[in-house]
Design a protein around this motif. Sequence first.
Motif, PDB file in Angstrom:
ATOM      1  N   ASP A   1       0.838  -1.198   0.000  1.00 12.39           N
ATOM      2  CA  ASP A   1       0.000   0.000   0.000  1.00 12.39           C
ATOM      3  C   ASP A   1       0.872   1.247   0.000  1.00 12.39           C
ATOM      4  OD1 ASP A   1      -2.480  -1.225   0.033  1.00 12.39           O
ATOM      5  OD2 ASP A   1      -2.561  -1.356   2.209  1.00 12.39           O
ATOM      6  N   PRO A   2       0.445   2.317  -0.671  1.00 12.11           N
ATOM      7  CA  PRO A   2       1.206   3.569  -0.634  1.00 12.11           C
ATOM      8  C   PRO A   2       1.098   4.234   0.736  1.00 12.11           C
ATOM      9  CG  PRO A   2      -0.870   3.908  -1.775  1.00 12.11           C
ATOM     10  CD  PRO A   2      -0.783   2.433  -1.486  1.00 12.11           C
ATOM     11  N   GLU A   3       2.161   4.908   1.129  1.00  9.08           N
ATOM     12  CA  GLU A   3       2.184   5.661   2.379  1.00  9.08           C
ATOM     13  C   GLU A   3       2.199   7.147   2.048  1.00  9.08           C
ATOM     14  OE1 GLU A   3       1.952   4.592   5.432  1.00  9.08           O
ATOM     15  OE2 GLU A   3       1.971   2.446   4.956  1.00  9.08           O
TER      16      GLU A   3
ATOM     17  N   GLU B   1       0.582  14.967   1.152  1.00  7.81           N
ATOM     18  CA  GLU B   1      -0.100  14.106   0.190  1.00  7.81           C
ATOM     19  C   GLU B   1      -1.407  13.572   0.752  1.00  7.81           C
ATOM     20  OE1 GLU B   1       3.540  12.129  -2.355  1.00  7.81           O
ATOM     21  OE2 GLU B   1       2.947  11.135  -0.490  1.00  7.81           O
ATOM     22  N   VAL B   2      -2.229  13.055  -0.142  1.00  9.25           N
ATOM     23  CA  VAL B   2      -3.435  12.327   0.242  1.00  9.25           C
ATOM     24  C   VAL B   2      -3.381  10.958  -0.427  1.00  9.25           C
ATOM     25  CG1 VAL B   2      -4.754  14.477   0.358  1.00  9.25           C
ATOM     26  CG2 VAL B   2      -4.898  13.048  -1.692  1.00  9.25           C
ATOM     27  N   ILE B   3      -4.163  10.031   0.102  1.00 10.03           N
ATOM     28  CA  ILE B   3      -4.363   8.743  -0.558  1.00 10.03           C
ATOM     29  C   ILE B   3      -5.716   8.776  -1.249  1.00 10.03           C
ATOM     30  CG2 ILE B   3      -4.671   6.256  -0.252  1.00 10.03           C
ATOM     31  CD1 ILE B   3      -1.812   7.162   0.149  1.00 10.03           C
TER      32      ILE B   3
ATOM     33  N   ILE C   1     -10.860  10.485  -1.850  1.00 15.60           N
ATOM     34  CA  ILE C   1      -9.814  10.635  -0.834  1.00 15.60           C
ATOM     35  C   ILE C   1     -10.155   9.778   0.382  1.00 15.60           C
ATOM     36  CG2 ILE C   1      -8.704  12.240   0.772  1.00 15.60           C
ATOM     37  CD1 ILE C   1      -9.132  14.446  -1.272  1.00 15.60           C
ATOM     38  N   THR C   2      -9.188   8.956   0.816  1.00 18.24           N
ATOM     39  CA  THR C   2      -9.397   8.107   1.993  1.00 18.24           C
ATOM     40  C   THR C   2      -8.442   8.439   3.140  1.00 18.24           C
ATOM     41  OG1 THR C   2      -7.983   6.426   0.981  1.00 18.24           O
ATOM     42  CG2 THR C   2     -10.370   6.183   0.700  1.00 18.24           C
ATOM     43  N   VAL C   3      -7.338   9.110   2.855  1.00 18.72           N
ATOM     44  CA  VAL C   3      -6.379   9.524   3.887  1.00 18.72           C
ATOM     45  C   VAL C   3      -5.859  10.903   3.520  1.00 18.72           C
ATOM     46  CG1 VAL C   3      -4.213   9.005   5.088  1.00 18.72           C
ATOM     47  CG2 VAL C   3      -5.657   7.124   4.283  1.00 18.72           C
TER      48      VAL C   3
ATOM     49  N   ALA D   1     -10.522  16.816   2.150  1.00 22.35           N
ATOM     50  CA  ALA D   1     -11.023  16.009   3.256  1.00 22.35           C
ATOM     51  C   ALA D   1     -11.325  14.591   2.793  1.00 22.35           C
ATOM     52  CB  ALA D   1     -12.289  16.640   3.838  1.00 22.35           C
ATOM     53  N   VAL D   2     -11.289  13.679   3.740  1.00 19.47           N
ATOM     54  CA  VAL D   2     -11.664  12.294   3.470  1.00 19.47           C
ATOM     55  C   VAL D   2     -13.094  12.257   2.933  1.00 19.47           C
ATOM     56  CG1 VAL D   2     -12.154  10.060   4.534  1.00 19.47           C
ATOM     57  CG2 VAL D   2     -10.072  11.303   5.144  1.00 19.47           C
ATOM     58  N   GLY D   3     -13.302  11.466   1.892  1.00 20.54           N
ATOM     59  CA  GLY D   3     -14.616  11.321   1.296  1.00 20.54           C
ATOM     60  C   GLY D   3     -14.863  12.185   0.082  1.00 20.54           C
TER      61      GLY D   3
END
Length: 324
Positions: A22-24, A29-31, A69-71, A80-82
């Motif tokens: 998984d990417p960190e 940054e965002v995931i 976006i999840t992280v 923001a997440v979501g």
Amino acid sequence: MKAITIPQPGGPEALVWADVPDPEPGPDEVIVDVRASGVNRADLLQRQGNYPPPPGASAYPGLECSGVITVVGADVAGWAVGQQVCALLAGGGYAERVAVPAGQLLPVPACDPVDAGALPEVACTVWSNLVQVGRLGAGDTLLVHGGGSGIGTFAIQLGAALGATVLTTARAAKHSRLRELGASHTIDYREQDFVEEVRKATDGRGADVVLDIMGASYLGRNVAALATGGRLVVIGMQGGRKAELDLGALLTKRATVAATSLRSRPLAEKAQIVQGVRDEVWPLIEAGTVRPIVDRRLPMIEAAEAHRRVESNDHFGKVLLTLG
């Protein structure tokens, strides 16, 4: 997670769907959980071993994506997440998740959230080259090579939206759809001399801006097709890397030849381009003046078939790889 990997360079069969770490995310940054990733010529070159990712970039192909976006990294503001987003990437779009610098994120505009995966790379490439480098404006004549490609279909729409008269080269079978996108003149590059056709369409004046994906094989003819003070912007080398340039012809026309790439630019430059696209191109998409042109969607695990489709040059617009 899973991603499309390239254990050994080669043909489309070299693309392998495999388990990878998984990417960190870094602090800036965002995931993004990927919904779709656009297929670009650069991905084909990377698969062949001819276009390695820049230092620090993901090893997996994919220069743009849409998703959620999840992280969110510790230093990221304004996201923001979501949130549904699309993103310009240096690599990694052919995967279930990807880490994205916050400056390369864009909100999903007024289009299908999956189809938004077809926008970031072409929008950033076309806007930066036509507007920043080519200085295209209302009343100019623009020649777009490869009009049926993802870059071409977007450049035609943007050029027309900016008030330019747009000419394009493409296979004859694509001409009617290219005119629907805003091309005033379509040229069959296999049967017609595009220099002569440009001169006919402009009463001998030539094109103010030429957006070229061919490189060496078109260099001399592109200069011949330019108007006085014209700007040739080279963004691809499908026709080779090296060619002889007639400086006398360039001097006589007081013309400019520029060549640019996007993937290897510093993060700050990419962020500036992304912001320009958000300010100047996204309103055109919101208004319905410009839209993503998607040839077809294929599941991510069918990346090899997607590459074959793009290599065939039979596609019209972008080929998307999708998840979920």
